[in-house]
Write a protein that holds these residues in place. Structure first.
Motif, PDB file in Angstrom:
ATOM      1  N   UNK A  74       0.832  -1.198   0.000  1.00 44.99           N
ATOM      2  CA  UNK A  74       0.000   0.000   0.000  1.00 44.99           C
ATOM      3  C   UNK A  74       0.864   1.244   0.000  1.00 44.99           C
ATOM      4  N   UNK A  75       0.473   2.214  -0.790  1.00 45.91           N
ATOM      5  CA  UNK A  75       1.164   3.502  -0.846  1.00 45.91           C
ATOM      6  C   UNK A  75       0.109   4.595  -0.743  1.00 45.91           C
ATOM      7  N   UNK A  76       0.297   5.512   0.175  1.00 44.66           N
ATOM      8  CA  UNK A  76      -0.594   6.665   0.293  1.00 44.66           C
ATOM      9  C   UNK A  76       0.165   7.902  -0.177  1.00 44.66           C
ATOM     10  N   UNK A  77      -0.497   8.721  -0.974  1.00 50.22           N
ATOM     11  CA  UNK A  77       0.139   9.884  -1.584  1.00 50.22           C
ATOM     12  C   UNK A  77      -0.645  11.150  -1.261  1.00 50.22           C
ATOM     13  N   UNK A  78       0.066  12.188  -0.858  1.00 44.75           N
ATOM     14  CA  UNK A  78      -0.574  13.470  -0.550  1.00 44.75           C
ATOM     15  C   UNK A  78       0.196  14.586  -1.243  1.00 44.75           C
ATOM     16  N   UNK A  79      -0.474  15.273  -2.168  1.00 47.04           N
ATOM     17  CA  UNK A  79       0.157  16.383  -2.886  1.00 47.04           C
ATOM     18  C   UNK A  79      -0.045  17.701  -2.148  1.00 47.04           C
ATOM     19  N   UNK A  80       0.878  18.615  -2.378  1.00 46.50           N
ATOM     20  CA  UNK A  80       0.761  19.970  -1.854  1.00 46.50           C
ATOM     21  C   UNK A  80       1.569  20.903  -2.731  1.00 46.50           C
ATOM     22  N   UNK A  81       1.370  22.205  -2.520  1.00 46.03           N
ATOM     23  CA  UNK A  81       2.177  23.190  -3.229  1.00 46.03           C
ATOM     24  C   UNK A  81       1.492  23.893  -4.372  1.00 46.03           C
ATOM     25  N   UNK A 116       4.778  10.542   0.348  1.00 45.17           N
ATOM     26  CA  UNK A 116       4.325   9.162   0.259  1.00 45.17           C
ATOM     27  C   UNK A 116       4.538   8.440   1.573  1.00 45.17           C
ATOM     28  N   UNK A 117       3.648   7.539   1.868  1.00 48.80           N
ATOM     29  CA  UNK A 117       3.825   6.651   3.018  1.00 48.80           C
ATOM     30  C   UNK A 117       3.587   5.232   2.553  1.00 48.80           C
ATOM     31  N   UNK A 118       4.208   4.315   3.223  1.00 43.88           N
ATOM     32  CA  UNK A 118       4.111   2.932   2.782  1.00 43.88           C
ATOM     33  C   UNK A 118       5.497   2.388   2.496  1.00 43.88           C
ATOM     34  N   UNK A 119       5.685   1.162   2.792  1.00 46.33           N
ATOM     35  CA  UNK A 119       7.026   0.569   2.717  1.00 46.33           C
ATOM     36  C   UNK A 119       7.531   0.394   1.302  1.00 46.33           C
ATOM     37  N   UNK A 120       6.633   0.422   0.305  1.00 44.06           N
ATOM     38  CA  UNK A 120       7.059   0.135  -1.053  1.00 44.06           C
ATOM     39  C   UNK A 120       7.423   1.383  -1.845  1.00 44.06           C
ATOM     40  N   UNK A 121       7.369   2.565  -1.216  1.00 43.40           N
ATOM     41  CA  UNK A 121       7.612   3.793  -1.970  1.00 43.40           C
ATOM     42  C   UNK A 121       8.950   3.774  -2.678  1.00 43.40           C
ATOM     43  N   UNK A 122       9.992   3.313  -2.003  1.00 41.97           N
ATOM     44  CA  UNK A 122      11.324   3.385  -2.591  1.00 41.97           C
ATOM     45  C   UNK A 122      11.458   2.496  -3.811  1.00 41.97           C
ATOM     46  N   UNK A 123      10.544   1.560  -3.994  1.00 49.58           N
ATOM     47  CA  UNK A 123      10.599   0.659  -5.143  1.00 49.58           C
ATOM     48  C   UNK A 123       9.697   1.098  -6.294  1.00 49.58           C
ATOM     49  N   UNK A 124       9.024   2.227  -6.118  1.00 48.41           N
ATOM     50  CA  UNK A 124       8.052   2.668  -7.120  1.00 48.41           C
ATOM     51  C   UNK A 124       8.637   3.723  -8.043  1.00 48.41           C
ATOM     52  N   UNK A 154      11.296  16.968 -12.446  1.00 50.44           N
ATOM     53  CA  UNK A 154      10.843  16.019 -11.435  1.00 50.44           C
ATOM     54  C   UNK A 154      12.056  15.499 -10.674  1.00 50.44           C
ATOM     55  N   UNK A 155      11.881  15.310  -9.368  1.00 52.78           N
ATOM     56  CA  UNK A 155      12.958  14.773  -8.546  1.00 52.78           C
ATOM     57  C   UNK A 155      12.331  14.006  -7.382  1.00 52.78           C
ATOM     58  N   UNK A 156      13.169  13.228  -6.702  1.00 51.36           N
ATOM     59  CA  UNK A 156      12.669  12.489  -5.548  1.00 51.36           C
ATOM     60  C   UNK A 156      13.709  12.483  -4.449  1.00 51.36           C
ATOM     61  N   UNK A 157      13.245  12.470  -3.227  1.00 47.70           N
ATOM     62  CA  UNK A 157      14.086  12.372  -2.050  1.00 47.70           C
ATOM     63  C   UNK A 157      13.614  11.142  -1.289  1.00 47.70           C
ATOM     64  N   UNK A 158      14.363  10.067  -1.414  1.00 47.54           N
ATOM     65  CA  UNK A 158      13.921   8.816  -0.796  1.00 47.54           C
ATOM     66  C   UNK A 158      13.945   8.921   0.725  1.00 47.54           C
ATOM     67  N   UNK A 159      14.877   9.667   1.273  1.00 43.90           N
ATOM     68  CA  UNK A 159      14.957   9.809   2.724  1.00 43.90           C
ATOM     69  C   UNK A 159      13.698  10.465   3.285  1.00 43.90           C
ATOM     70  N   UNK A 160      13.096  11.350   2.479  1.00 44.35           N
ATOM     71  CA  UNK A 160      11.876  12.039   2.903  1.00 44.35           C
ATOM     72  C   UNK A 160      10.628  11.420   2.291  1.00 44.35           C
ATOM     73  N   UNK A 161      10.804  10.378   1.492  1.00 42.89           N
ATOM     74  CA  UNK A 161       9.675   9.728   0.811  1.00 42.89           C
ATOM     75  C   UNK A 161       8.816  10.750   0.083  1.00 42.89           C
ATOM     76  N   UNK A 162       9.475  11.615  -0.635  1.00 40.93           N
ATOM     77  CA  UNK A 162       8.777  12.719  -1.290  1.00 40.93           C
ATOM     78  C   UNK A 162       9.257  12.860  -2.734  1.00 40.93           C
ATOM     79  N   UNK A 171       3.838   3.784  -9.504  1.00 40.55           N
ATOM     80  CA  UNK A 171       3.820   2.603 -10.370  1.00 40.55           C
ATOM     81  C   UNK A 171       4.606   1.510  -9.680  1.00 40.55           C
ATOM     82  N   UNK A 172       3.952   0.439  -9.261  1.00 39.17           N
ATOM     83  CA  UNK A 172       4.608  -0.624  -8.511  1.00 39.17           C
ATOM     84  C   UNK A 172       5.457  -1.543  -9.376  1.00 39.17           C
ATOM     85  N   UNK A 173       5.222  -1.546 -10.670  1.00 36.08           N
ATOM     86  CA  UNK A 173       5.955  -2.443 -11.547  1.00 36.08           C
ATOM     87  C   UNK A 173       7.325  -1.843 -11.853  1.00 36.08           C
TER      88      UNK A 173
END
Length: 125
Positions: A1-8, A24-32, A70-78, A99-101
């Motif tokens: 499960x992944x929960x996503x909340x946008x802002x800005x 993002x929250x959920x253990x699989x975020x870093x793999x998405x 576009x960028x990502x910060x895995x430490x912040x799950x964002x 995208x989980x795949x």
């Protein structure tokens, strides 16, 4: 499960900038792989940008190439979408998606498994 909340999102004049965030929250975020899409009135939801699960690859729609990043910060799950040189035609509700795949970057709406609730971006002329 992944929960996503946008802002800005918000109201900005043409030529201005905004930075969207997707927490993002959920253990699989870093793999998405993560993507941003937008939905404008009277139009279908369209792909904007995506980043691979590793962060090493990105892809953009032609309409935003050179203006959005576009960028990502895995430490912040964002995941972020920096939008520069905004135009009135960028006005839309912006959604982030996961995208989980792990098959690289995909651009189809149906390729993504989880979606946020969206954040409104309005660009005035």
């Amino acid at each position: 499960q992944v929960q996503l909340v946008e802002s800005g999102g918000g109201l900005v004049q043409a030529g201005g900038s905004l930075r969207l965030s997707c927490a993002a929250s959920g253990r699989t975020f870093s793999n998405c792989a993560m993507g941003w899409f937008r939905l404008a009135p009277g139009k279908e939801r369209e792909f904007v940008a995506a980043i691979s699960w590793s962060g090493g690859s990105t892809y953009y729609a032609d309409s935003v190439k050179g203006r959005f990043t576009i960028s990502r910060d895995k430490a912040k799950s964002t995941v972020y979408l920096r939008m520069n040189s905004l135009k009135p035609e960028d006005t839309a509700v912006y959604y982030c998606a996961a995208d989980l795949e792990r098959v690289g970057i995909r651009v189809g709406v149906t390729d993504y498994d989880y979606w946020g609730q969206g954040t409104q971006v309005t660009v005035s002329s």
